[in-house]
Design a protein around this motif. Structure first.
Motif, PDB file in Angstrom:
ATOM      1  N   PRO A  97       6.676   0.200 -12.941  1.00  0.00           N
ATOM      2  CA  PRO A  97       6.373   1.249 -11.952  1.00  0.00           C
ATOM      3  C   PRO A  97       7.310   1.157 -10.751  1.00  0.00           C
ATOM      4  N   THR A  98       7.793   2.289 -10.285  1.00  0.00           N
ATOM      5  CA  THR A  98       8.531   2.331  -9.021  1.00  0.00           C
ATOM      6  C   THR A  98       7.559   2.770  -7.934  1.00  0.00           C
ATOM      7  N   LEU A  99       7.465   1.957  -6.902  1.00  0.00           N
ATOM      8  CA  LEU A  99       6.513   2.193  -5.825  1.00  0.00           C
ATOM      9  C   LEU A  99       7.253   2.562  -4.552  1.00  0.00           C
ATOM     10  N   ARG A 100       6.624   3.378  -3.742  1.00  0.00           N
ATOM     11  CA  ARG A 100       7.161   3.696  -2.421  1.00  0.00           C
ATOM     12  C   ARG A 100       6.046   3.571  -1.399  1.00  0.00           C
ATOM     13  N   ASP A 101       6.434   3.243  -0.163  1.00  0.00           N
ATOM     14  CA  ASP A 101       5.416   3.149   0.900  1.00  0.00           C
ATOM     15  C   ASP A 101       5.849   3.824   2.195  1.00  0.00           C
ATOM     16  N   GLY A 102       6.894   4.632   2.116  1.00  0.00           N
ATOM     17  CA  GLY A 102       7.408   5.308   3.311  1.00  0.00           C
ATOM     18  C   GLY A 102       8.563   4.577   3.956  1.00  0.00           C
ATOM     19  N   THR A 103       8.654   3.257   3.733  1.00  0.00           N
ATOM     20  CA  THR A 103       9.773   2.496   4.299  1.00  0.00           C
ATOM     21  C   THR A 103      10.833   2.196   3.261  1.00  0.00           C
ATOM     22  N   GLY A 104      10.499   2.415   1.986  1.00  0.00           N
ATOM     23  CA  GLY A 104      11.457   2.119   0.939  1.00  0.00           C
ATOM     24  C   GLY A 104      10.829   2.240  -0.433  1.00  0.00           C
ATOM     25  N   PHE A 105      11.622   1.874  -1.454  1.00  0.00           N
ATOM     26  CA  PHE A 105      11.205   1.937  -2.847  1.00  0.00           C
ATOM     27  C   PHE A 105      11.423   0.567  -3.479  1.00  0.00           C
ATOM     28  N   ILE A 106      10.550   0.186  -4.404  1.00  0.00           N
ATOM     29  CA  ILE A 106      10.714  -1.080  -5.108  1.00  0.00           C
ATOM     30  C   ILE A 106      10.206  -0.929  -6.524  1.00  0.00           C
ATOM     31  N   GLN A 107      10.892  -1.604  -7.442  1.00  0.00           N
ATOM     32  CA  GLN A 107      10.423  -1.601  -8.827  1.00  0.00           C
ATOM     33  C   GLN A 107       9.439  -2.734  -9.032  1.00  0.00           C
TER      34      GLN A 107
ATOM     35  N   LYS B 291       0.860  -1.177   0.000  1.00  0.00           N
ATOM     36  CA  LYS B 291       0.000   0.000   0.000  1.00  0.00           C
ATOM     37  C   LYS B 291       0.901   1.232   0.000  1.00  0.00           C
ATOM     38  N   GLY B 292       0.824   2.009  -1.076  1.00  0.00           N
ATOM     39  CA  GLY B 292       1.733   3.149  -1.147  1.00  0.00           C
ATOM     40  C   GLY B 292       1.387   4.103  -2.259  1.00  0.00           C
ATOM     41  N   TRP B 293       2.448   4.562  -2.954  1.00  0.00           N
ATOM     42  CA  TRP B 293       2.310   5.599  -3.972  1.00  0.00           C
ATOM     43  C   TRP B 293       3.197   5.269  -5.164  1.00  0.00           C
ATOM     44  N   LEU B 294       2.796   5.765  -6.326  1.00  0.00           N
ATOM     45  CA  LEU B 294       3.604   5.598  -7.528  1.00  0.00           C
ATOM     46  C   LEU B 294       4.658   6.699  -7.565  1.00  0.00           C
ATOM     47  N   TYR B 295       5.915   6.315  -7.494  1.00  0.00           N
ATOM     48  CA  TYR B 295       6.984   7.304  -7.542  1.00  0.00           C
ATOM     49  C   TYR B 295       7.360   7.638  -8.984  1.00  0.00           C
ATOM     50  N   ASN B 296       7.380   6.616  -9.833  1.00  0.00           N
ATOM     51  CA  ASN B 296       7.757   6.823 -11.226  1.00  0.00           C
ATOM     52  C   ASN B 296       7.266   5.620 -12.029  1.00  0.00           C
ATOM     53  N   ILE B 297       7.164   5.774 -13.328  1.00  0.00           N
ATOM     54  CA  ILE B 297       6.782   4.643 -14.171  1.00  0.00           C
ATOM     55  C   ILE B 297       7.386   4.821 -15.555  1.00  0.00           C
ATOM     56  N   ARG B 298       7.865   3.718 -16.118  1.00  0.00           N
ATOM     57  CA  ARG B 298       8.344   3.719 -17.495  1.00  0.00           C
ATOM     58  C   ARG B 298       7.791   2.472 -18.171  1.00  0.00           C
ATOM     59  N   SER B 299       7.713   2.495 -19.480  1.00  0.00           N
ATOM     60  CA  SER B 299       7.126   1.367 -20.205  1.00  0.00           C
ATOM     61  C   SER B 299       8.006   0.972 -21.370  1.00  0.00           C
TER      62      SER B 299
ATOM     63  N   SER C  39      -3.307  11.354  -8.481  1.00  0.00           N
ATOM     64  CA  SER C  39      -2.683  12.616  -8.093  1.00  0.00           C
ATOM     65  C   SER C  39      -2.868  13.673  -9.170  1.00  0.00           C
ATOM     66  N   GLU C  40      -3.054  14.909  -8.750  1.00  0.00           N
ATOM     67  CA  GLU C  40      -2.996  16.026  -9.677  1.00  0.00           C
ATOM     68  C   GLU C  40      -1.560  16.145 -10.215  1.00  0.00           C
ATOM     69  N   PRO C  41      -1.377  16.905 -11.305  1.00  0.00           N
ATOM     70  CA  PRO C  41      -0.009  17.064 -11.849  1.00  0.00           C
ATOM     71  C   PRO C  41       0.973  17.466 -10.741  1.00  0.00           C
ATOM     72  N   TYR C  42       2.020  16.665 -10.592  1.00  0.00           N
ATOM     73  CA  TYR C  42       2.914  16.807  -9.443  1.00  0.00           C
ATOM     74  C   TYR C  42       3.946  17.893  -9.704  1.00  0.00           C
ATOM     75  N   PRO C  43       4.150  18.810  -8.752  1.00  0.00           N
ATOM     76  CA  PRO C  43       5.050  19.950  -9.004  1.00  0.00           C
ATOM     77  C   PRO C  43       6.530  19.593  -9.033  1.00  0.00           C
ATOM     78  N   ILE C  44       6.909  18.470  -8.420  1.00  0.00           N
ATOM     79  CA  ILE C  44       8.319  18.076  -8.415  1.00  0.00           C
ATOM     80  C   ILE C  44       8.494  16.925  -9.393  1.00  0.00           C
TER      81      ILE C  44
ATOM     82  N   GLU D  45       2.862  10.079  -7.964  1.00  0.00           N
ATOM     83  CA  GLU D  45       2.346  10.212  -6.599  1.00  0.00           C
ATOM     84  C   GLU D  45       0.867   9.828  -6.460  1.00  0.00           C
ATOM     85  N   SER D  46       0.300   9.153  -7.463  1.00  0.00           N
ATOM     86  CA  SER D  46      -1.014   8.545  -7.249  1.00  0.00           C
ATOM     87  C   SER D  46      -0.883   7.484  -6.170  1.00  0.00           C
ATOM     88  N   SER D  47      -1.892   7.364  -5.330  1.00  0.00           N
ATOM     89  CA  SER D  47      -1.858   6.367  -4.251  1.00  0.00           C
ATOM     90  C   SER D  47      -2.526   5.086  -4.731  1.00  0.00           C
ATOM     91  N   VAL D  48      -1.857   3.970  -4.455  1.00  0.00           N
ATOM     92  CA  VAL D  48      -2.275   2.681  -5.021  1.00  0.00           C
ATOM     93  C   VAL D  48      -2.089   1.551  -4.016  1.00  0.00           C
TER      94      VAL D  48
END
Length: 444
Positions: free
Chosen positions: A34-44, A19-27, A98-103, A66-69
């Motif tokens: 998708p790279t996911l984060r949950d506050g404790t770390g990141f995983i592809q 349970k976390g957020w989408l940090y980045n995604i490539r296809s 998520s709305e368009p993310y500023p960072i 930063e959409s939550s998934v």
């Protein structure tokens, strides 16, 4: 089974939920990563169009940064990288888009990022710094507890100054006049030590000093132990043991975070006992051998004074010059009285000196600890208060500690943010605290 990414290595081959957020995604054609984060770390994650439903594939295409998934999948080892894991995703639940993310994943200016600090802390580097900070604070608490120290909470509102009145934030305090935000919990910790033997404080402190250097912030956290019947050398022994414990524990428990920060851990590994101990006078000799002048600002610019005059305090260039030949923290003791605070005990063999200690971190990070043996003589302490033009009436309770059962005692203060900066090898202290306060910044 919902698990946190930091525990992913324990679930290889098993289906889990993150349970976390989408940090980045490539296809890449029929694959998405998708790279996911949950506050404790990141995983592809790996999403194969052939292995998921059409809805799951389409939903991944809807996601923004930063959409939550909530995702499900099988944990696998990375095919090329050691101790790196992936998630073979088979299901997706969108919690919010998520709305368009500023960072974005590009370079941004520091001020842009600091204005969005509430979002910047989600990135791998900033998250790693904050996890190291947490480990440092927890190791401090564990060390103190296991060595018989009592946590002693000092007030933040105080009626007096600890380090001088020129850098105090003041506020009106009901009908009792002015109160000040604490510069230090030390004076109260001294009361605690004479009641409980060994105590420490840990909390925020404030300096109303207009300083914009990379080492200074306005609101910072201090850990301050105080020990009854400790002289200056007992104090230095404790500092040494304590610092080694904290640094080596961070290396052991936060290796992944230090790797994210690209920290040279070989340098931290060298933080072992004993530490070099030199007197202030010896430090001045080092400065003069290296021809490091005292720099004073004048109306015409800067004045360079050579040789470095005995009795002056050190600035950043002097601290860096003293430690550059050492690979571990350096303890400088026996300072000129005029350069230090009123409460430090005079050296019995030389009244021009006080039994103060500064601990300078290697690699140019400057002072991380300042401490001393405290003045335990009532009359001498009263003289110091008068010399520093401090309001004697506000220190009557502090003088009581010398009237009723005075004993030799010592302590020190550790700046948490400077410790974090050193261990994480940060260029600027502003990254060492969740939300920085500086003369030019009070938001967010």
């Amino acid at each position: 089974m919902w698990i946190y990414i930091e525990k992913i290595a324990d679930y290889v081959g098993q289906e889990i939920t993150i349970k976390g957020w989408l940090y980045n995604i490539r296809s890449s054609g029929k694959l998405m990563f998708p790279t996911l984060r949950d506050g404790t770390g990141f995983i592809q994650g790996v999403v194969s169009k052939n292995d998921v439903s059409e809805k799951v594939w389409d939903d991944f295409n809807k996601l923004t940064q930063e959409s939550s998934v909530i995702v499900k999948g099988i944990v696998s080892k990375h095919p090329k990288k050691v101790n790196v894991y992936e998630l073979q995703i088979n299901n997706l639940e969108i919690v919010s888009i998520s709305e368009p993310y500023p960072i974005s994943h590009k370079e941004h200016g520091v001020e842009f990022l600091m204005d969005r600090r509430h979002l910047w802390i989600r990135t791998p580097r900033q998250s790693a710094v904050l996890r190291v900070r947490n480990e440092i604070i927890q190791s401090i608490r564990d060390y103190m507890y296991s060595n018989g120290f009592i946590l002693f909470d000092a007030p933040i509102f105080t009626p007096n100054a600890c380090e001088g009145t020129s850098t105090l934030f003041s506020t009106d305090y009901f009908d009792l006049g002015k109160a000040y935000l604490s510069q230090s919990g030390q004076l109260y910790a001294e009361a605690g030590a004479l009641a409980l033997g060994k105590v420490y404080t840990l909390g925020p402190t404030f300096r109303a000093e207009y300083s914009m250097t990379r080492r200074h912030i306005t609101e910072f956290w201090m850990m301050e132990p105080e020990m009854a019947y400790f002289d200056i050398f007992d104090n230095m022994d404790l500092i040494e043991d304590f610092l080694v414990y904290v640094v080596q524990r961070v290396i052991k428990n936060k290796k992944q975070e230090l790797e994210i920060l690209e920290r040279n851990m070989d340098k931290l590994e060298k933080v072992r006992k004993p530490f070099p101990r030199i007197t202030y006078t010896e430090a001045v000799e080092i400065l003069n051998k290296k021809d490091i002048p005292l720099i004073k600002k004048t109306e015409d610019g800067e004045e360079f004074i050579r040789p470095f005059p005995w009795g002056e305090d050190f600035g950043a260039p002097h601290e860096e010059a003293v430690v550059e030949d050492f690979d571990k923290p350096v303890m400088i003791y026996n300072w000129p009285a005029k350069a230090k605070a009123f409460y430090m005990k005079r050296d019995p063999d030389n009244p021009d000196l006080v039994r103060g200690i500064d601990v300078l971190a290697p690699e140019g990070f400057g002072e991380i600890i300042g401490g001393s043996q405290r003045e335990d003589d009532l009359n001498l302490l009263l003289e110091r208060i008068k010399e520093h033009n401090l309001p004697e009436e506000e220190f009557q309770w502090y003088l009581d500690l010398r009237r009723y059962g005075s004993v030799p005692h010592s302590g020190f203060g550790l700046g948490i943010e400077r410790m974090v900066s050193w261990i994480c090898n940060l260029e600027h202290i502003r990254e060492s605290i969740p939300f920085v306060r500086r003369p030019n910044r009070i938001r967010p």
